[in-house]
Scaffold this active site. Sequence first.
Site, short mmCIF file in Angstrom:
data_model
loop_
_atom_site.label_atom_id
_atom_site.label_comp_id
_atom_site.label_asym_id
_atom_site.label_seq_id
_atom_site.Cartn_x
_atom_site.Cartn_y
_atom_site.Cartn_z
N ARG A 63 0.82 -1.22 0.00
CA ARG A 63 0.00 0.00 0.00
C ARG A 63 0.85 1.27 0.00
NH1 ARG A 63 -3.54 2.56 4.43
NH2 ARG A 63 -5.21 3.60 3.26
N HIS A 67 0.27 4.54 -2.41
CA HIS A 67 0.05 5.91 -1.92
C HIS A 67 1.20 6.84 -2.31
CE1 HIS A 67 -3.34 5.20 1.24
NE2 HIS A 67 -3.55 4.55 0.11
N ASP A 68 2.39 6.30 -2.49
CA ASP A 68 3.50 7.12 -2.98
C ASP A 68 3.23 7.54 -4.43
OD1 ASP A 68 5.99 8.40 -3.09
OD2 ASP A 68 6.97 6.60 -3.89
N VAL A 71 0.43 10.27 -5.43
CA VAL A 71 0.61 11.67 -5.01
C VAL A 71 1.91 12.20 -5.61
CG1 VAL A 71 0.85 13.22 -3.04
CG2 VAL A 71 -0.68 11.24 -2.89
N GLY A 73 3.47 11.31 -8.22
CA GLY A 73 4.33 10.29 -8.82
C GLY A 73 5.11 9.47 -7.80
N ASP A 75 7.88 8.93 -6.09
CA ASP A 75 9.09 9.72 -5.79
C ASP A 75 9.51 9.60 -4.33
OD1 ASP A 75 7.04 11.04 -4.57
OD2 ASP A 75 7.45 13.01 -5.46
N SER A 77 7.93 10.35 -1.76
CA SER A 77 7.51 11.48 -0.92
C SER A 77 6.73 11.02 0.32
CB SER A 77 6.67 12.47 -1.73
OG SER A 77 5.54 11.82 -2.28
N ASN A 95 -3.58 8.51 5.01
CA ASN A 95 -2.41 7.86 5.63
C ASN A 95 -2.44 7.83 7.14
OD1 ASN A 95 -1.27 7.44 3.07
ND2 ASN A 95 -0.30 9.47 3.09
N PRO A 165 -8.26 7.81 -3.74
CA PRO A 165 -9.71 7.75 -3.54
C PRO A 165 -10.07 7.24 -2.14
CG PRO A 165 -8.98 5.90 -4.88
CD PRO A 165 -7.78 6.78 -4.68
N HIS A 195 -6.49 -5.80 -2.43
CA HIS A 195 -7.27 -5.99 -1.21
C HIS A 195 -7.53 -7.47 -0.91
CE1 HIS A 195 -8.92 -1.57 -1.08
NE2 HIS A 195 -7.61 -1.64 -0.97
N ASP A 242 -9.93 -9.27 2.94
CA ASP A 242 -10.35 -10.55 2.35
C ASP A 242 -10.40 -11.58 3.47
OD1 ASP A 242 -10.57 -13.04 1.15
OD2 ASP A 242 -8.61 -12.95 0.18
N THR A 245 -8.83 -15.47 2.93
CA THR A 245 -7.38 -15.77 2.93
C THR A 245 -6.62 -14.45 3.04
OG1 THR A 245 -7.46 -15.69 0.51
CG2 THR A 245 -7.53 -17.88 1.50
#
Length: 322
Positions: A63, A67-68, A71, A73, A75, A77, A95, A165, A195, A242, A245
């Site tokens: 994840r 998330h990197d 936002v 690209g 990079d 951040s 986050n 999102p 997920h 999930d 599993t």
Amino acid sequence: MGSSKIMSFSFLACTLFLMSGTSLAQLTPDFYDLTCPKVIEVVGSVVKAAVLREKRMGASLLRLHFHDCFVNGCDGSILLDDTPSFRGEKTANPNVNSARGFEVIDDIKSHVERLCPGVVSCADILAIAALESVLALGGPYWRVNLGRRDSISASFDAANGNAIPPPTSSLDNLVRTFQAVGLTADDMVALAGAHTIGQARCTSFRPHVYNDTNVDPLFASLRRTNCPIPNGLGDNNLAPLDARTSNHFDNSYYNNLLINQGLLHSDMQLHSGGFTDRLVEEYGRDPIKFNVDFSAAMIKMGDISPLMGNDGEIRRNCRVPN
Ligand code: HEM
Ligand SMILES: *[C@@H]1O[C@H](CO)[C@@H](O)[C@H](O)[C@H]1NC(C)=O
């Protein structure tokens, strides 16, 4: 034959053109072959050890890369702590109380710095850690692209805006946010298969299991027992994304959606009478197609607006600009 001469000439011209401009530079799987050939192996061994200690860590690291990349690209951040000159992304809504695994990234970085000092970016470490996490939990391999450089700043506002999102998203909103970074609706459906591993907090799934109608009633009542109302009570209680599993990377996420057992409102949007239903059903039937498409989409996601060439830097410590 004239036409084949013309064709080979244009092939040559095309090749020369592609080799000339630096603006056409691209990430490539062999970027560290000469400068740090063991980097994937070393990142992999730290990830495997971390996942052995705690299975969920594989999900958390995957994840972080998502998330990197969404936002500004891929990079690195998301890894930056707050500084006097900017507020970082860690406390932004998507986050805060949720993004995790930063200590494992620090651990990886210190191993990699010992091996090849000043060479491997934190953004690339995130991309490799995502692959190695998926592998450690039984998922597919892909040839991970490399050559990203690290940002010298982070953006709280961008991370808090609508790049990532929220779980309350409609199908339209999911499609739009992925299209905004050059990914298709089909890429989105494949990537959401992530997920198949990991956990979500009550605050992320509460409205869905109390208020939505496309929820299996027994599943909803089970999830409600660990996610009380009103808001504020038990917000951080966890449930598996999930339930079948949750520590195994497979296609069961899609089969959950078919029986209204997606945990998030956004998950169920992928199979609620819209145009993505068909692909969800296909991935539920065909785990190999899911693996192939997920791998390709991970490469596409990893290619979002990287810093390259002389842009950015190779951070010495992933938490602070040099
Ligand atoms: C399609 C749009 C997506 C939405 C709306 C979404 C939303 C969420 C939410 C709300 C959580 C739970 C956060 C919490 O409560 O702490 C979560 C967890 C997670 N997401 Fe997504 N996500 C999306 C796509 C993705 C993608 C593309 C990936 C990776 C390729 C991904 C990987 C994960 C993983 C692995 C977890 C579990 C993390 C952990 O256990 O630490 N998600 N997601
Ligand atoms: C369910 O919907 C109602 C009406 O919109 C709202 O007031 C309530 O807060 C929602 N409940 C949850 C748990 O989200």
